[in-house]
Structures are given as C-alpha cells and as structure tokens.
Design an enzyme around this catalytic site. Structure first.
Site, mmCIF file in Angstrom:
data_model
loop_
_atom_site.group_PDB
_atom_site.id
_atom_site.type_symbol
_atom_site.label_atom_id
_atom_site.label_comp_id
_atom_site.label_asym_id
_atom_site.label_seq_id
_atom_site.Cartn_x
_atom_site.Cartn_y
_atom_site.Cartn_z
ATOM 1 N N LYS A 9 -2.311 -10.158 23.502
ATOM 2 C CA LYS A 9 -1.578 -11.044 24.423
ATOM 3 C C LYS A 9 -1.124 -12.307 23.712
ATOM 4 C CE LYS A 9 -1.894 -13.122 29.020
ATOM 5 N NZ LYS A 9 -2.790 -13.516 30.112
ATOM 6 N N GLU A 58 -5.846 -4.365 33.142
ATOM 7 C CA GLU A 58 -6.309 -5.397 32.214
ATOM 8 C C GLU A 58 -7.839 -5.456 32.214
ATOM 9 O OE1 GLU A 58 -5.834 -10.263 31.624
ATOM 10 O OE2 GLU A 58 -5.310 -9.309 33.522
ATOM 11 N N CYS A 94 -1.213 -9.415 32.229
ATOM 12 C CA CYS A 94 -1.413 -10.437 33.251
ATOM 13 C C CYS A 94 -0.073 -11.063 33.617
ATOM 14 C CB CYS A 94 -2.437 -11.465 32.773
ATOM 15 S SG CYS A 94 -2.962 -12.652 34.035
#
Length: 534
Positions: A350, A278, A400
């Site tokens: 995301k 990430e 995440c």
C-alpha cells in the site's frame, strides 16, 4: 433563520453521497439543489466574510452528518469517551470546511464587481463558483495527505454529468455539479428580481450542459481485453473485536477459507481468481508457521485458482526491517519460503497510508494514545509496482481508501517500462468494519464506481463487511453482496484496455481550467477597479 437554513441544507446535502436513506435516482438532484442554497447567499452579498461563513456553516453541517461514522471507530472500537469522539468529528468537519469557506470567499471577492444585470457577466458568478469550489475540493484531496471523501462529484454516479468522468475525472464532474448549483441559484435570484431574459440565459446554459453530457455518454472509451473470467469475492464478515484477537485468529481464517471453497455458482465457470479482504491475516506473514502457508498453497491448488490475500508483510532488506500493508498473489507454484520472507513473489504494498491508522502524524501521538486500537507505523509502497497476472488479465490492486485518490491509480493503466501492458482490471480490498454497517460502506461503493468511469476499467471489491461488489467498465454495479453478511460472490469480469482522456491527463486538465477561470475573474475585477478610478 439563514444560519438554520444553511445547517439544514448541509445535512440534506450529506444524504446525496450514497443511496439509502434516499433512493439512488434522487442523489444528483438533492446535491445540486442543496448546494444551491449557499450559492444563492454568496451571490446575494458583497461581504466576503458573510459569504465565507455561509459556505463554511453549510459544509460543516454536511461533513458532520456525512462522516458521522468516524465516531464509531473512535468510540466503539477505540474506547475514546463519547464527548471526545464527537468533538473529534466536529473539529475534523471544521477543518474540511475551510476549503469550502475559501471557495465562498473567493467567489464573493471576484464576483462583487461584476455587472450582474448583463448576461455575460451574470454567467460569470456561477462559473467563478464552480472554479473556486473545484479547486477547494482538489486542495482538500491532497493537503495533509488528503481526505477527498464526499467530493460532490460522487453524488453524480447515476446522473448525466458522470459522462465527464472519463474526460476530467471526479473533479471535472464536481465542477459541473457546482456549476449546476450556481445556475440554479442564479435562476432563483433573477426570478426574484424579475429579470426573465437573464433567467432564460441561465436556464439555457443549464440545459446545454446536460445536452453535451448526454452526447458524451455515446462515447465508448475502452476495448474488451481477452475473454471474460470468473472471480470469487470473499466477504468474511469477521467482527472487528474478533479480527485482532489472537485467540480467534485461526477460527476466523478457517471460516473465510471455508467460504472460499464453496462450490462454484456455475460449475462450467469455476472461479480462476479468489480475492480475500484487506488483512484477512491480521498479523505479519512471517509470524505464521510454514505449515499454515503450505495449507494456503494447497488451497490454491485445490481450487485451481490464484488467491489474492490481504496481509501485513514484514521483510528484511539490506539489514533493515520493513513493514507494509500488502496484498500477495498465491497459486499452486508459490514457494512457502518466499511467503515467509515476503520476497520473490507477486506482492503489492500500500502506497497511500491512512493517518492515525497506518502512520501517526507528527505531533499527534497523544491522540493515538487515548485510543485502544492496534495502530502502527507502516512503510509506504514504492511507485511502479507490477500488476498481478492471472488468466490473461492484469489486476491492479489498491487497498482500503486508496481508491479515493483516483489520480494515484492511473499509472497502473499505462504500459510499463518493460513493455508489460497496463492493468485490465482494478480491484480493491477493504475492511470497513471499523465503521459498523453505516453509510461509509455505501459511500465507498459510489467512489469505486467513479473510479471505473474515470479509467474505463472494471473495479471489483472484496471487503470484510461490505460493500463487496463487481463494477463494470462503465461504472455499473453488476452484482453486490448484502452488507454485514458472510458469503461469497462469483462474478463474470470482462477486462478492458484503452486510455480515457482522464487516464492520460489526470487532474491537471480541470485544475488548469479552474485556475484560468479564476484568473479571468481577477482580470475583470482589475479592469472594473480601473474604470471606477478614472
């Protein structure tokens, strides 16, 4: 003395969510036995307040120990004063424990009118406990965007109860784990009260649960999809203080690109996909020069591989700026212009953003202002985003802690509206350097294993500091890099297809069954009240 016992049991319970300090094989036993302590107290009282407070104290202790690593992000990296950071963790643990306290109160209220000296109604108490606990876990998983970390189901990735993950997901496993703790508490209760017949019934129910679980392990929920392929996972181990330092940007990128270009572990099976963590690029993609992106495209060409890179993406759509935490797929044919614009290329934005990290909840700007962490408000990604196609496999990204929300990964498994097959591989990119080399890394790996069991898909993880690993479609860790080291992991991945029952129904199966269980308890309570009033 009772409150001290609950505090100790809660702290021990926190150790069950990842191996180290305890051996992995002990985790399910530790979880069940420690949760049996508050269950025993709830079963032994008719006072609703005492039941609620007992479970609340146990849960607060468990969360204070289990998510202690939040302190590190706020104090070490956020610059928050130690007392304030410790207080923040404690207050957060108090909030998370409200759901457990509610489960204890509900169990005591519905169960206090049962005739516990008769087998059918005696079994009702552990069933009510399991239903109430499961619904509490479920509520904790979505209220205020949710924080389902350390769901009790994650303690059972190595136990027979994990066989229920493809059927009812982690909440189904949590139901059975809570039921097991309730049955253990009941066995102790009836031993103490010299009721061997009822005790034997409880032990039989516990044994039967594990026999059925063993039978479920014989079911295969997937078919192999295409040939196995080699994937390279990059773990840069970039210090958090260095990661967002503009002066260190290029050196950290070069270090990770150097890892990516290491010779293949098996020259006959060179990696066809390379996955970076990430925000390997910790600034928006359009702030980099076109020459940088040209070098990345050339890297993909040099390695004859598709690169999956985590980066914040800035796009302008209909004259409006849009900022997302994203993963982009880059190969030798990718346009530099498309990369600069953040459009017309495979990209995943995301969807489930982290409160305080990627958006500031209403009314909490003051809290963010006392930390010196580079935070911002990102836009959420849309639904129905396409998987990344590479080497005849379809890779569904998550970023995440998105993989903590298992139900949100399910749409990617289904055939898309345009006829595109569902994802055959799941992959996660993370940066847990915010939390140091702590339990958070190992807890996250346990969570990822549960996602593989639920979906019958391999899950591969590329992280900055750990735990970088490859997990097969049965939830088994195939290979893993040591945490806090810079290295690459070349792994053979076998994509899969096929839908588990959980992939088809999501959480609704266990939620509805738990609601029906509490509803039945309410009916029995109402009938008992009517009988007393006659």
């Amino acid at each position: 003395m009772v409150w001290l016992l609950l505090l100790v049991a809660g702290a021990i319970h926190a150790l069950s969510f990842s191996p180290d300090p305890l051996p992995g094989w002990t985790l399910p036993y530790v979880q069940v036995m420690s949760l049996a302590v508050p269950a025993y107290i709830v079963f032994g009282t008719k006072r609703i307040r005492r039941a609620a407070m007992s479970v609340f104290v146990f849960s607060t202790s468990s969360f204070c120990v289990g998510v202690y690593w939040l302190y590190i992000s706020m104090n070490h990296f956020g610059g928050m004063a130690a007392p304030l950071a410790a207080l923040a963790v404690f207050l957060f643990a108090l909030y998370l424990s409200l759901y457990a306290g509610l489960a204890g109160a509900c169990t005591a209220w519905l169960g206090r009118d049962l005739n516990i000296m008769r087998v059918p109604q005696a079994l009702g108490r552990p069933l009510l406990w399991a239903c109430a606990w499961t619904l509490g876990e479920w509520l904790r998983g979505f209220v205020f965007t949710g924080f389902p970390w350390n769901n009790i189901g994650y303690a059972h990735t190595n136990s027979l109860l994990s066989a229920w993950a493809p059927v009812a997901g982690v909440y189904g496993v949590a139901f059975l784990a809570a039921l097991a703790s309730g049955l253990v508490a009941s066995i102790v209760y009836y031993v103490k009260h010299n009721r061997p017949g009822i005790m034997a019934a409880m032990a039989s129910a516990l044994l039967g649960m594990f026999i059925v679980s063993f039978a479920l392990t014989r079911i295969t929920w997937f078919d192999n999809h295409g040939p196995a392929m080699t994937v390279r996972l990059v773990q840069g181990n970039i210090a958090q203080q260095m990661k967002f330092d503009p002066a260190q940007l290029m050196s950290s990128l070069q270090a990770q690109f150097a890892l990516a270009t290491r010779p293949a572990a098996d020259i006959q099976r060179a990696p066809s996909v390379i996955i970076f963590p990430e925000t390997i690029l910790p600034t928006f993609q359009d702030r980099m020069a076109p020459e940088f992106w040209q070098s990345v495209v050339e890297l993909a060409q040099q390695m004859d591989a598709t690169l999956f890179m985590g980066t914040p993406v800035h796009t302008v759509i209909d004259g409006k700026d849009r900022y997302t935490n994203s993963v982009v797929a880059i190969d030798s044919d990718t346009s530099v212009s498309a990369l600069m614009q953040g459009q017309e290329l495979p990209v995943y934005d995301k969807r489930h953003l982290v409160p305080f990290g990627e958006f500031v909840p209403l009314g909490f700007r003051w809290f963010v202002d006392i930390m010196s962490i580079p935070l911002g408000d990102f836009d959420r990604g849309g639904q129905g985003q396409q998987s990344f196609a590479a080497d005849n496999q379809l890779f569904a990204p998550n970023i995440c802690y998105e993989d903590v929300f298992g139900e949100e990964l399910l749409p990617s498994l289904h055939t898309q509206a345009d006829g595109t097959p569902g994802a055959s591989v799941l992959f996660n990119v993370s940066n847990l350097a915010w939390f140091g080399n702590t339990w958070a890394l190992r807890q996250h790996l346990q969570i990822a294993r549960m996602r593989s069991m639920e979906t019958a898909r391999p899950m591969i993880r590329a992280t900055n500091t750990g735990s970088t690993a490859a997990i097969d479609a049965k939830g088994r860790v195939l290979a893993q890099l040591p945490s806090a080291t810079a290295n690459v992991l070349d792994v053979q991945i076998q994509g899969t297809q096929g839908l588990t029952l959980y992939a088809r129904l999501g959480n609704w199966l266990i939620v509805i069954l738990s609601l029906l269980g509490l509803g039945l308890g309410l009916v029995l309570k109402w009938r008992a009240a009517r009988a007393l009033n006659r």
